[in-house]
Motif scaffolding. Structure first.
Motif, PDB file in Angstrom:
ATOM      1  N   ARG A   1       0.866  -1.366  -0.131  1.00  0.00           N
ATOM      2  CA  ARG A   1      -0.015  -0.244  -0.015  1.00  0.00           C
ATOM      3  C   ARG A   1       0.878   1.243   0.074  1.00  0.00           C
ATOM      4  N   GLY A   2       2.251   1.096  -0.266  1.00  0.00           N
ATOM      5  CA  GLY A   2       3.113   2.281  -0.606  1.00  0.00           C
ATOM      6  C   GLY A   2       3.955   2.715   0.932  1.00  0.00           C
ATOM      7  N   HIS A   3       3.589   1.923   2.076  1.00  0.00           N
ATOM      8  CA  HIS A   3       4.510   2.387   3.394  1.00  0.00           C
ATOM      9  C   HIS A   3       5.889   1.823   3.190  1.00  0.00           C
ATOM     10  N   GLU A   4       6.606   2.403   3.900  1.00  0.00           N
ATOM     11  CA  GLU A   4       7.915   1.833   4.161  1.00  0.00           C
ATOM     12  C   GLU A   4       7.907   1.114   5.651  1.00  0.00           C
ATOM     13  N   VAL A   5       8.236  -0.373   5.345  1.00  0.00           N
ATOM     14  CA  VAL A   5       7.978  -1.283   6.494  1.00  0.00           C
ATOM     15  C   VAL A   5       9.544  -1.643   6.933  1.00  0.00           C
ATOM     16  N   ILE A   6       9.933  -1.440   8.238  1.00  0.00           N
ATOM     17  CA  ILE A   6      11.046  -2.017   8.834  1.00  0.00           C
ATOM     18  C   ILE A   6      10.531  -3.328   9.775  1.00  0.00           C
TER      19      ILE A   6
END
Length: 377
Positions: free
Chosen positions: A28-33
């Motif tokens: 969905r376009g988020h940056e995930v760490i």
């Protein structure tokens, strides 16, 4: 686009269930760490997510609950270990937040220190829970023993007594945690159940049909379905040639000394028609070399591809294996060994999705009979 930090305890059984959520957020376009076990770097990076290792000091504090002589001793050992990890998690999260600068933190329910730090921040945060929710309600039994839902006043009295005994056993660990929380400026917890209700949202990784009905769920609790993600893998070459019925015997990935389940299965299913496959996970597979029963024994196999090819799964009752089996339409035999596993077992019985052999009654003969019964489910 938001930056989201997902923080897990040192357990694959908690990392893998949240990966579906992590990947959906990424898509969905988020940056995930994903901050998790150092040894899972390739797994997380291979899925296209950024990996960050949790502190070695946390990894060096494995659960020792299996050494407890009774359920209350095991509970106390578990909570003591979570509270011992908490100071390391606080420092770990503090460093991660300073470097990553997340807009949202999503914290494993077993990470008490990380959760306390997330709660101390002004930004929203969520918790995820990959096992049965240990929060009382009038419609649900006390957590742990695997009771059926209460039917009358005696059952409800029983449940109140169990909750009271558990609160007393947990008090030392909760007091230690509250001392840490005070240093962070967050309010104290009244009980272990309170841990699960402090986040803005609790992602409860189960399907409602597997859960007991409640008149009213806590406002922050959201059953979102089981996390069934697994690393991509092919089908083992030898699997297609195995005769049926095929029985998978699977024990915990986080050591709890449950190898006796495998031993009982190998002895009990010797001479039965079909095939036996074993994943020994946290137990050295060489322990079973002496059993003499023809079986494929591996430390790990890709459950996502193997379980749909099985006819029965014999399991310790971890939510991951149970829910993956039921999602594939495969009945289970649960031998609950501790932790939340009696709760999973009772739900399997109520769903008419398998059978149960209690730990204290485990014998090869009883396990063989349970497998035969499960094949009729």
């Amino acid at each position: 686009m938001s930056r989201i930090l997902i923080y897990t305890s040192p357990a694959r059984g908690h990392l893998y269930p949240i990966m579906d959520t992590a990947l959906t957020l990424r898509d969905r376009g988020h940056e995930v760490i994903v901050q998790t076990l150092p040894g899972e770097r390739d797994t997380v990076a291979g899925a296209g997510l950024e990996h960050r290792p949790i502190s070695p000091a946390i990894v060096d504090l494995p659960l020792l609950d299996y050494a407890g002589s009774n359920p209350i001793a095991q509970l106390r050992r578990t909570l003591d270990r979570w509270s011992a990890r908490a100071p390391h998690e606080i420092e770990d999260m503090r460093a991660a937040v300073a470097e990553v600068k997340p807009d949202l933190c999503v914290v494993d329910a077993n990470c008490w220190g990380a959760a306390a730090y997330a709660e101390s921040r002004p930004d929203p945060w969520a918790m995820f829970l990959p096992y049965v929710l240990p929060v009382p309600s009038p419609q649900t039994p006390a957590f742990g023993p695997g009771f059926a839902p209460p039917r009358n006043s005696l059952d409800r009295m029983r449940d109140r007594l169990v909750w009271a005994v558990q609160r007393k056993a947990a008090a030392p660990a909760i007091n230690r945690l509250n001392a840490l929380r005070s240093g962070l400026g967050v309010s104290p917890l009244r009980s272990v159940s309170d841990v699960y209700l402090r986040a803005d949202s609790l992602l409860y990784l189960t399907a409602e049909p597997f859960e007991y009905p409640r008149d009213r769920w806590p406002a922050s609790v959201h059953p979102v379905g089981p996390g069934l993600w697994a690393p991509p893998s092919g089908m083992p070459d030898w699997l297609a040639d195995l005769p049926r019925p095929r029985v998978l015997v699977s024990i915990s990935t986080e050591f709890q000394d449950d190898g006796a389940i495998v031993e009982a299965a190998l002895a009990g299913l010797a001479g039965e028609p079909g095939s036996v496959v074993v994943t020994s996970a946290a137990v050295d597979p060489s322990r079973f070399d002496h059993m003499g029963t023809p079986a494929h024994v591996e430390r790990f196999l890709p459950h996502a591809t193997v379980i749909p090819e099985m006819d029965v799964v014999v399991t310790h009752g971890g939510m991951g294996t149970v829910q993956r089996s039921l999602a594939a339409g495969v009945p289970v035999v649960v031998v609950p060994w501790g932790r939340d596993q009696s709760e999973s077992a009772q739900r399997v019985v109520r769903c008419e999705a398998g059978t149960v052999v209690r730990r204290g009654k485990l014998t090869p003969e009883r396990l063989r009979a349970a497998v035969r019964e499960a094949l009729e489910c």
